[in-house]
Design a protein around this motif. Structure first.
Motif, PDB file in Angstrom:
ATOM      1  N   ARG A  11       0.836  -1.192   0.000  1.00  0.00           N
ATOM      2  CA  ARG A  11       0.000   0.000   0.000  1.00  0.00           C
ATOM      3  C   ARG A  11       0.876   1.249   0.000  1.00  0.00           C
ATOM      4  NH1 ARG A  11      -5.157  -0.223   1.795  1.00  0.00           N
ATOM      5  NH2 ARG A  11      -5.225   1.688   0.593  1.00  0.00           N
ATOM      6  N   TRP A  12       0.382   2.293  -0.630  1.00  0.00           N
ATOM      7  CA  TRP A  12       1.079   3.578  -0.650  1.00  0.00           C
ATOM      8  C   TRP A  12       1.020   4.231   0.719  1.00  0.00           C
ATOM      9  CZ3 TRP A  12       3.947   5.757  -4.460  1.00  0.00           C
ATOM     10  CH2 TRP A  12       3.880   5.146  -5.728  1.00  0.00           C
ATOM     11  N   ASN A  55      -7.953   3.526  -2.318  1.00  0.00           N
ATOM     12  CA  ASN A  55      -8.133   2.329  -3.148  1.00  0.00           C
ATOM     13  C   ASN A  55      -7.361   1.175  -2.506  1.00  0.00           C
ATOM     14  OD1 ASN A  55      -8.135   0.296  -5.063  1.00  0.00           O
ATOM     15  ND2 ASN A  55      -7.370   1.552  -6.730  1.00  0.00           N
ATOM     16  N   PRO A  56      -8.039   0.198  -1.912  1.00  0.00           N
ATOM     17  CA  PRO A  56      -7.341  -0.896  -1.233  1.00  0.00           C
ATOM     18  C   PRO A  56      -6.529  -1.782  -2.176  1.00  0.00           C
ATOM     19  CG  PRO A  56      -9.686  -1.359  -1.359  1.00  0.00           C
ATOM     20  CD  PRO A  56      -9.494   0.045  -1.868  1.00  0.00           C
ATOM     21  N   TYR A  57      -6.713  -1.595  -3.465  1.00  0.00           N
ATOM     22  CA  TYR A  57      -6.012  -2.427  -4.448  1.00  0.00           C
ATOM     23  C   TYR A  57      -5.020  -1.625  -5.279  1.00  0.00           C
ATOM     24  CZ  TYR A  57      -9.882  -5.300  -2.989  1.00  0.00           C
ATOM     25  OH  TYR A  57     -10.793  -5.994  -2.218  1.00  0.00           O
ATOM     26  N   SER A  58      -4.529  -0.518  -4.741  1.00  0.00           N
ATOM     27  CA  SER A  58      -3.479   0.276  -5.378  1.00  0.00           C
ATOM     28  C   SER A  58      -2.177   0.009  -4.634  1.00  0.00           C
ATOM     29  CB  SER A  58      -3.832   1.767  -5.317  1.00  0.00           C
ATOM     30  OG  SER A  58      -2.810   2.531  -5.904  1.00  0.00           O
ATOM     31  N   PHE A  59      -1.180  -0.491  -5.355  1.00  0.00           N
ATOM     32  CA  PHE A  59       0.070  -0.906  -4.729  1.00  0.00           C
ATOM     33  C   PHE A  59       1.266  -0.136  -5.285  1.00  0.00           C
ATOM     34  CE2 PHE A  59      -2.759  -4.601  -4.768  1.00  0.00           C
ATOM     35  CZ  PHE A  59      -2.812  -4.894  -3.416  1.00  0.00           C
ATOM     36  N   ILE A  73       0.939  -0.279  -9.413  1.00  0.00           N
ATOM     37  CA  ILE A  73       0.125  -1.288 -10.085  1.00  0.00           C
ATOM     38  C   ILE A  73      -1.080  -1.563  -9.207  1.00  0.00           C
ATOM     39  CG2 ILE A  73       1.328  -3.282  -9.063  1.00  0.00           C
ATOM     40  CD1 ILE A  73       0.965  -4.627 -11.898  1.00  0.00           C
ATOM     41  N   GLY A  74      -2.188  -1.865  -9.819  1.00  0.00           N
ATOM     42  CA  GLY A  74      -3.358  -2.189  -9.020  1.00  0.00           C
ATOM     43  C   GLY A  74      -4.618  -2.261  -9.854  1.00  0.00           C
ATOM     44  N   LEU A  75      -5.728  -2.363  -9.146  1.00  0.00           N
ATOM     45  CA  LEU A  75      -7.030  -2.410  -9.791  1.00  0.00           C
ATOM     46  C   LEU A  75      -7.587  -0.996  -9.875  1.00  0.00           C
ATOM     47  CD1 LEU A  75      -8.558  -5.546  -8.044  1.00  0.00           C
ATOM     48  CD2 LEU A  75      -7.330  -5.407 -10.221  1.00  0.00           C
TER      49      LEU A  75
END
Length: 167
Positions: A11-12, A55-59, A73-75
């Motif tokens: 996670r950021w 966004n829990p899926y932003s990495f 990268i992420g959704l």
């Protein structure tokens, strides 16, 4: 957190703003990723706090060797997709800093994210959209068997949509 050979996808954090600004202020990156070039450290901090963290899926793609975020990268958040999705399908977005282009790191990150989407989220398929000029991103998608499903136009910009069945 997702770990690959050379990367940690995590996670950021707000303290990542300087690294984000370092790479997101490069027009070579932003132009093909279809988002505004970062013009200040404060803009990068805002993107982290208002876009990435919610966004829990932003990495962040963190290079193990340096512990520095070098890309993302992420959704894509639900409702912000660039292409119509089927049920149990999500769109993936990614970019990496210019000094790391052509080193296989985005491919490595995508491999980790695909496994996470399949094994943890139970998604059935994934979409990747690219600017028609972004040959490198298209090659990354094709390496994993993403199939071109359509050439399309989004907000006046020609793009390509790719799909991969993962279940």
């Amino acid at each position: 957190m997702i770990e690959t050979d050379r990367l940690i996808l995590r996670r950021w954090r707000e303290e990542d703003a300087a690294s984000l600004y370092k790479y997101a202020s490069d027009k070579r990156v932003s132009e093909l990723a279809l988002w505004p070039c970062h013009t200040s450290l404060e803009m990068s901090r805002m993107v982290i706090n208002e876009i990435f963290i919610p966004n829990p899926y932003s990495f962040a793609m963190v290079l193990k060797e340096t512990d520095e975020p070098i890309g993302c990268i992420g959704l894509v958040p639900t409702g912000a997709e660039h292409y119509s999705l089927n049920s149990s399908e999500r769109e993936i977005g990614y970019w990496i800093g210019y000094p790391y282009w052509g080193k296989g790191l985005t491919t490595e990150a995508l491999s980790g994210l695909i496994g996470y989407c399949r094994d943890t989220l139970g998604l059935k398929s994934l979409i990747i959209t690219t600017d028609s000029r972004n040959i490198a991103s298209q090659r990354v998608a094709e390496k994993f068997g993403f199939q071109l499903i359509e050439d399309y136009v989004y907000e006046g910009i020609p793009g390509k949509a790719y799909r991969l069945l993962v279940l």
